[in-house]
Enzyme design. Structure first.
Site: not given
Ligand SMILES: C[S@@+](CC[C@H](N)C(=O)[O-])C[C@H]1O[C@@H](n2cnc3c(N)ncnc32)[C@H](O)[C@@H]1O
Length: 213
Positions: A44, A69, A119, A123, A195
């Site tokens: 993941e 991560e 993420d 912008k 989620e």
């Protein structure tokens, strides 16, 4: 809300991919050494607070789960939960997943890659920071074994459209039918922490699954 205590690093160490000392060449990951067995590996990318790793690790003990991560605080938070639950089949790394998958994961060694709610960098001028690019998908293609699955979920329609367009240009992947989401039975019965948040807010969620040809 009471902040939950993080355990000392020595207690977390069995669940962490050891950091590479500054200046040293990072070796390829040997899955059988990291997990102590040869079970299938699922990765993941960007696991945040780790709900997917915790629930999948306990419901599918026949699989080894490896999370990457970029934020250390989340790596240590999830490792603390792993120690508390004594889950033997999950390990967590703190790294830029693009680099770690590119440089340290043996080609064709992974059974599934999961990317949940990357993420969005809203912008337009920040879109170049997005994780999901054709370069990233080429790295996923390299690490997945033939028949391996690539799972993608986002709440951002525009980002999802971009992802689908990138995937369409990758002949090594074929789209599969994404399984419909199940009705959660309790607060931890969601795919990931994001989620849970978005489903409770009633936002649409976009899902896709690909198979590596
Ligand atoms: C929006 S959060 C989603 C977290 C989790 N997947 C969920 O659904 O609850 C995106 C996560 O990806 C992580 N991330 C962003 N870029 C990354 C990268 N290059 N490598 C690893 N993690 C990354 C962020 O730190 C963040 O925790």
């Amino acid at each position: 809300m009471r902040r939950r205590r993080r355990l000392p690093i020595e207690e977390l160490a069995p669940y962490l991919l050891p950091d590479v000392p500054r200046g040293a060449v990072a070796p390829a990951i040997d899955w059988s050494v990291l997990f102590g067995n040869d079970r299938p590996i699922e990765v993941e990318v960007g696991f945040g607070k780790g709900l997917f790793l915790l629930t999948s690790g306990s419901s599918r003990p026949e699989v080894n789960f490896f999370g990457v991560e970029i934020i250390r605080k989340y790596q240590l938070h999830t490792a603390t939960r792993l120690v508390e639950r004594k889950l033997p089949n999950v390990r967590v790394a703190c790294a830029d997943a693009k680099l770690l998958l590119r440089d340290r994961v043996p080609p064709g060694s992974v059974h599934a890659v999961h990317v949940y709610f990357p993420d969005p960098w809203w912008k337009s001028r920040h879109h170049k920071r997005r994780l999901f690019t054709s370069e990233f998908v080429a790295i996923v293609e390299k690490v997945l074994q033939v028949g391996g699955r690539f799972h993608i979920v986002t709440d951002v329609e525009e980002y999802f459209t971009v992802m689908l367009a990138i995937m369409k240009d990758m002949p090594a992947f074929a789209e599969m039918l994404a399984p419909p989401p199940t009705e959660p039975q309790h607060d931890f019965d969601y795919l990931t922490n994001f989620e849970r948040k978005f489903r409770k807010e009633g936002r649409p969620i976009y899902r896709a699954v690909y198979i590596r040809r």
